[in-house]
Design a protein around this motif. Sequence first.
Motif, mmCIF file in Angstrom:
data_model
loop_
_atom_site.group_PDB
_atom_site.id
_atom_site.type_symbol
_atom_site.label_atom_id
_atom_site.label_comp_id
_atom_site.label_asym_id
_atom_site.label_seq_id
_atom_site.Cartn_x
_atom_site.Cartn_y
_atom_site.Cartn_z
ATOM 1 N N VAL A 117 0.842 -1.204 0.000
ATOM 2 C CA VAL A 117 0.000 0.000 0.000
ATOM 3 C C VAL A 117 0.875 1.251 0.000
ATOM 4 C CG1 VAL A 117 -1.706 1.307 1.321
ATOM 5 C CG2 VAL A 117 -1.958 -1.170 1.078
ATOM 6 N N LYS A 118 1.984 1.194 0.728
ATOM 7 C CA LYS A 118 2.918 2.330 0.740
ATOM 8 C C LYS A 118 3.484 2.603 -0.645
ATOM 9 C CE LYS A 118 4.423 1.823 5.521
ATOM 10 N NZ LYS A 118 5.571 1.525 6.395
ATOM 11 N N LYS A 119 3.557 1.550 -1.477
ATOM 12 C CA LYS A 119 4.086 1.689 -2.836
ATOM 13 C C LYS A 119 2.993 2.036 -3.841
ATOM 14 C CE LYS A 119 7.734 -1.688 -2.012
ATOM 15 N NZ LYS A 119 8.231 -3.031 -2.369
ATOM 16 N N GLY A 120 1.776 2.264 -3.358
ATOM 17 C CA GLY A 120 0.679 2.644 -4.244
ATOM 18 C C GLY A 120 -0.313 1.538 -4.537
ATOM 19 N N GLY A 121 -0.123 0.360 -3.959
ATOM 20 C CA GLY A 121 -1.046 -0.749 -4.191
ATOM 21 C C GLY A 121 -2.340 -0.579 -3.410
ATOM 22 N N ILE A 122 -3.300 -1.434 -3.718
ATOM 23 C CA ILE A 122 -4.601 -1.387 -3.057
ATOM 24 C C ILE A 122 -4.794 -2.693 -2.289
ATOM 25 C CG2 ILE A 122 -7.097 -1.262 -3.422
ATOM 26 C CD1 ILE A 122 -6.438 0.277 -6.030
ATOM 27 N N LEU A 123 -5.063 -2.585 -0.996
ATOM 28 C CA LEU A 123 -5.293 -3.744 -0.143
ATOM 29 C C LEU A 123 -6.736 -4.197 -0.316
ATOM 30 C CD1 LEU A 123 -4.184 -5.589 2.167
ATOM 31 C CD2 LEU A 123 -5.247 -3.987 3.741
ATOM 32 N N GLU A 124 -6.928 -5.454 -0.691
ATOM 33 C CA GLU A 124 -8.263 -6.026 -0.833
ATOM 34 C C GLU A 124 -8.452 -7.086 0.240
ATOM 35 O OE1 GLU A 124 -9.164 -5.599 -5.585
ATOM 36 O OE2 GLU A 124 -8.446 -7.536 -4.842
ATOM 37 N N HIS A 125 -9.400 -6.846 1.123
ATOM 38 C CA HIS A 125 -9.747 -7.795 2.176
ATOM 39 C C HIS A 125 -10.889 -8.639 1.621
ATOM 40 C CE1 HIS A 125 -9.858 -8.170 6.829
ATOM 41 N NE2 HIS A 125 -10.105 -9.328 6.264
ATOM 42 N N ASP A 153 -0.732 -10.234 10.240
ATOM 43 C CA ASP A 153 0.200 -9.113 10.077
ATOM 44 C C ASP A 153 0.455 -8.938 8.575
ATOM 45 O OD1 ASP A 153 2.098 -7.144 10.264
ATOM 46 O OD2 ASP A 153 3.655 -8.430 11.127
ATOM 47 N N ILE A 154 0.105 -7.757 8.054
ATOM 48 C CA ILE A 154 0.248 -7.505 6.614
ATOM 49 C C ILE A 154 1.433 -6.588 6.306
ATOM 50 C CG2 ILE A 154 -2.176 -7.914 6.078
ATOM 51 C CD1 ILE A 154 -2.517 -4.828 6.087
ATOM 52 N N THR A 155 2.318 -6.386 7.266
ATOM 53 C CA THR A 155 3.449 -5.472 7.094
ATOM 54 C C THR A 155 4.299 -5.818 5.874
ATOM 55 O OG1 THR A 155 3.504 -5.124 9.486
ATOM 56 C CG2 THR A 155 5.451 -4.457 8.240
ATOM 57 N N ASP A 156 4.576 -7.091 5.650
ATOM 58 C CA ASP A 156 5.462 -7.504 4.560
ATOM 59 C C ASP A 156 4.716 -7.866 3.272
ATOM 60 O OD1 ASP A 156 7.696 -7.171 6.196
ATOM 61 O OD2 ASP A 156 7.510 -9.197 7.012
ATOM 62 N N GLY A 160 0.951 -7.571 -5.554
ATOM 63 C CA GLY A 160 0.947 -8.859 -6.235
ATOM 64 C C GLY A 160 0.953 -10.048 -5.298
ATOM 65 N N ASN A 161 1.170 -9.838 -4.015
ATOM 66 C CA ASN A 161 1.183 -10.922 -3.041
ATOM 67 C C ASN A 161 -0.195 -11.083 -2.414
ATOM 68 O OD1 ASN A 161 3.878 -11.027 -3.622
ATOM 69 N ND2 ASN A 161 4.574 -10.356 -1.615
ATOM 70 N N SER A 162 -0.447 -12.293 -1.890
ATOM 71 C CA SER A 162 -1.736 -12.541 -1.256
ATOM 72 C C SER A 162 -1.571 -13.515 -0.093
ATOM 73 C CB SER A 162 -2.725 -13.110 -2.275
ATOM 74 O OG SER A 162 -2.235 -14.292 -2.842
ATOM 75 N N ILE A 163 -2.571 -13.547 0.754
ATOM 76 C CA ILE A 163 -2.628 -14.494 1.867
ATOM 77 C C ILE A 163 -3.852 -15.364 1.618
ATOM 78 C CG2 ILE A 163 -2.980 -14.759 4.346
ATOM 79 C CD1 ILE A 163 -1.462 -12.103 4.694
ATOM 80 N N ASN A 191 -5.270 -9.678 -0.390
ATOM 81 C CA ASN A 191 -4.236 -9.483 -1.401
ATOM 82 C C ASN A 191 -4.002 -8.003 -1.634
ATOM 83 O OD1 ASN A 191 -6.468 -8.823 -2.943
ATOM 84 N ND2 ASN A 191 -6.100 -10.311 -4.529
ATOM 85 N N VAL A 192 -2.870 -7.711 -2.273
ATOM 86 C CA VAL A 192 -2.536 -6.329 -2.627
ATOM 87 C C VAL A 192 -2.403 -6.287 -4.142
ATOM 88 C CG1 VAL A 192 -0.908 -4.426 -2.354
ATOM 89 C CG2 VAL A 192 -1.321 -5.976 -0.450
ATOM 90 N N VAL A 193 -3.191 -5.423 -4.765
ATOM 91 C CA VAL A 193 -3.177 -5.315 -6.229
ATOM 92 C C VAL A 193 -2.645 -3.956 -6.645
ATOM 93 C CG1 VAL A 193 -5.074 -6.936 -6.559
ATOM 94 C CG2 VAL A 193 -5.574 -4.521 -6.289
ATOM 95 N N ALA A 194 -2.079 -3.928 -7.858
ATOM 96 C CA ALA A 194 -1.604 -2.663 -8.408
ATOM 97 C C ALA A 194 -2.806 -1.851 -8.857
ATOM 98 C CB ALA A 194 -0.672 -2.930 -9.591
#
Length: 158
Positions: free
Chosen positions: A22-30, A51-54, A58-61, A84-87
């Motif tokens: 998210v800090k890099k501009g991605g969007i967190l999708e719960h 914990d979603i810090t790392d 493009g990564n997901s849980i 997940n975090v999407v661009a």
Amino acid sequence: VSLTQTVEVNVPVHVHGDCSGVKKGGILEHVMREVRVSCLARAIPESFKIDITDLDIGNSIHAKDLPLPEGVKLLTGVDHVVINVVAPRAEEEAPAAAVAEGAATTPEVITKGKKEEEGVAGQPAVSGGKPVAAGTAKSGTATGGKPTAAPAGGTAKK
């Protein structure tokens, strides 16, 4: 409910931490806010804290990545994405240009109803099938007995 009996319940999923994606501009999708588990009634987890810090763009849980306490069985599909975090999508230039171009033009005003007093492109106005000379229509009768507005600069007579 017996404390020794197995039950199926939905357990909420909570996230914490500052997501690097998210800090890099991605969007967190719960994607999933709850997962289904089976366990003894006394062993039901209050929630799953992730914990979603790392988590990067493009990564997901997935459900299989959740930390399950002893005696808790996951019923939700193991490959279901929980978070997940999407661009972000790049905005298209064409719609923005069209909006800017539309703002520069004057909008067309569309009025409701028919105006019988106004003629069609230079033709005299018609009242009840007969031509009416400009300025001779009486207020209240120009539309076949239907009330109309008073002529500009004057008042309606009754």
